[in-house]
Structures are given as C-alpha cells and as structure tokens.
Design a protein around this motif. Structure first.
Motif, PDB file in Angstrom:
ATOM      1  N   ALA A  66       0.825  -1.216   0.000  1.00  0.00           N
ATOM      2  CA  ALA A  66       0.000   0.000   0.000  1.00  0.00           C
ATOM      3  C   ALA A  66       0.857   1.263   0.000  1.00  0.00           C
ATOM      4  O   ALA A  66       0.552   2.232  -0.700  1.00  0.00           O
ATOM      5  N   CYS A  69       2.373   1.769  -3.442  1.00  0.00           N
ATOM      6  CA  CYS A  69       1.370   2.082  -4.476  1.00  0.00           C
ATOM      7  C   CYS A  69       0.860   3.519  -4.425  1.00  0.00           C
ATOM      8  O   CYS A  69       0.392   4.035  -5.441  1.00  0.00           O
ATOM      9  N   ASN A  70       0.874   4.113  -3.249  1.00  0.00           N
ATOM     10  CA  ASN A  70       0.254   5.423  -3.054  1.00  0.00           C
ATOM     11  C   ASN A  70       1.310   6.471  -2.732  1.00  0.00           C
ATOM     12  O   ASN A  70       1.980   6.365  -1.703  1.00  0.00           O
ATOM     13  N   THR A  81      -4.967   4.006  -4.637  1.00  0.00           N
ATOM     14  CA  THR A  81      -4.557   2.770  -5.288  1.00  0.00           C
ATOM     15  C   THR A  81      -4.663   1.640  -4.282  1.00  0.00           C
ATOM     16  O   THR A  81      -4.151   1.742  -3.164  1.00  0.00           O
ATOM     17  N   ALA A  83      -5.255  -2.927  -3.732  1.00  0.00           N
ATOM     18  CA  ALA A  83      -4.922  -4.240  -4.279  1.00  0.00           C
ATOM     19  C   ALA A  83      -6.062  -4.751  -5.147  1.00  0.00           C
ATOM     20  O   ALA A  83      -7.220  -4.736  -4.733  1.00  0.00           O
ATOM     21  N   ARG A 106       7.790  -1.295  -7.317  1.00  0.00           N
ATOM     22  CA  ARG A 106       6.923  -1.353  -8.502  1.00  0.00           C
ATOM     23  C   ARG A 106       7.728  -1.953  -9.644  1.00  0.00           C
ATOM     24  O   ARG A 106       8.849  -1.556  -9.915  1.00  0.00           O
ATOM     25  N   SER A 113      -3.377   0.501 -13.618  1.00  0.00           N
ATOM     26  CA  SER A 113      -2.926  -0.787 -13.085  1.00  0.00           C
ATOM     27  C   SER A 113      -1.428  -0.796 -12.849  1.00  0.00           C
ATOM     28  O   SER A 113      -0.669  -0.136 -13.551  1.00  0.00           O
ATOM     29  N   SER A 141      -2.122  -3.875  -8.568  1.00  0.00           N
ATOM     30  CA  SER A 141      -2.829  -2.717  -8.034  1.00  0.00           C
ATOM     31  C   SER A 141      -3.808  -2.144  -9.055  1.00  0.00           C
ATOM     32  O   SER A 141      -3.676  -2.365 -10.261  1.00  0.00           O
ATOM     33  N   THR A 143      -5.972   1.748  -9.457  1.00  0.00           N
ATOM     34  CA  THR A 143      -6.319   3.074  -8.961  1.00  0.00           C
ATOM     35  C   THR A 143      -7.814   3.281  -9.162  1.00  0.00           C
ATOM     36  O   THR A 143      -8.328   3.055 -10.266  1.00  0.00           O
TER      37      THR A 143
END
Length: 147
Positions: A66, A69-70, A81, A83, A106, A113, A141, A143
């Motif tokens: 998390a 991703c953010n 964003t 899962a 990443r 995605s 992921s 969004t």
C-alpha cells in the motif's frame, strides 16, 4: 501514530492505519513506487506451531504494498490505489523476536494498473538486516475513485 513512522519519513495513509499501528510497523524508506518497512514479531503474531502466522506476514507485506502504491503527496486527491489481487509464497518460517523487513518495488505501471513485488526477510535481533528471505508477495494494483 508515532509507532508507524520514523523522523523524516511519513505517509498520509498511516494516519488512520490502525492495523499497521497494532503491528508496530516502522517505515524505513519511501519513494515513488518503493517502500521499505520493518517490525518485530511478537507472541500474539504466532500460530500454533510457534512460527509467525501466515496472515501476519501477509498483512505486513500488504502494508508495504500500500505504501509503495500510493504517493506520499498524491497529485490526484480524488483517487487511491488498492490491491486488485495478490499472491504470496512462504519460503521459510520466522519466529518470535525476529525483526522482519519488507522491501516493496513497482515492477510495472500502465494506466490505472500496476505490478509490485515485495520481498520479506527475517533476522534475529542484533543481526545484520535485512536477513534471510522468508516470503515473496506479488501484488496487482488498481487506482480507483476515493469515496
């Protein structure tokens, strides 16, 4: 939430992340598409075999996912964003008192995605970190609009 941050490293999703706070997750590094976190395995995180419960390892890796991703300062405040799906492979056990470290990176991003790999390591207290590889987590992921 002092337990989930260290000086100079913060992320807005940690402000209300009570699961990460309970686990005692510390953020070691954050950048675009990357996060490194650690925590110490406590007795209440063990299964009936005296090893780290798989759900604890999963939740720990998911928090690193998390954070990676953010962005800490999102350009779009109306989206988050999350899962879309994950897989985890448990390679070796971890035990009470060990320090586990998750390194999330990443691998790919296209549109809304993304694909992230998170490696989880375990080390005895006082040992050189990150330690021995105990699990690999791959997250997909997506969004989505923020509610």
């Amino acid at each position: 939430m002092a337990e989930t941050t260290i000086p100079g490293v913060s992320h807005p999703i940690l402000e209300n992340d009570y699961a990460s706070e309970w686990m005692g997750i510390e953020v070691l590094a954050l950048s675009d598409g990357h996060a490194t976190v650690r925590m110490t395995l406590r007795q209440e995180m063990l299964n009936g075999f005296g090893m780290a419960h798989g759900g604890m390892i999963f939740a720990f890796a998911d928090s690193a996912f998390a954070l990676a991703c953010n962005p800490a300062s999102p350009a779009d405040l109306d989206s988050i964003t999350v899962a879309a799906g994950v897989d985890i492979n448990f390679l070796k056990p971890a035990y009470q008192g060990q320090v586990i470290t998750a390194v999330a990176d990443r691998r790919s991003s296209a549109g809304r995605s993304g694909l992230y790999d998170i490696q989880i390591f375990a080390a005895d207290p006082g040992a050189q970190l990150p330690g021995e590889l105990i699990a690999e987590f791959r997250g997909r992921s997506r969004t989505i609009p923020k509610k």
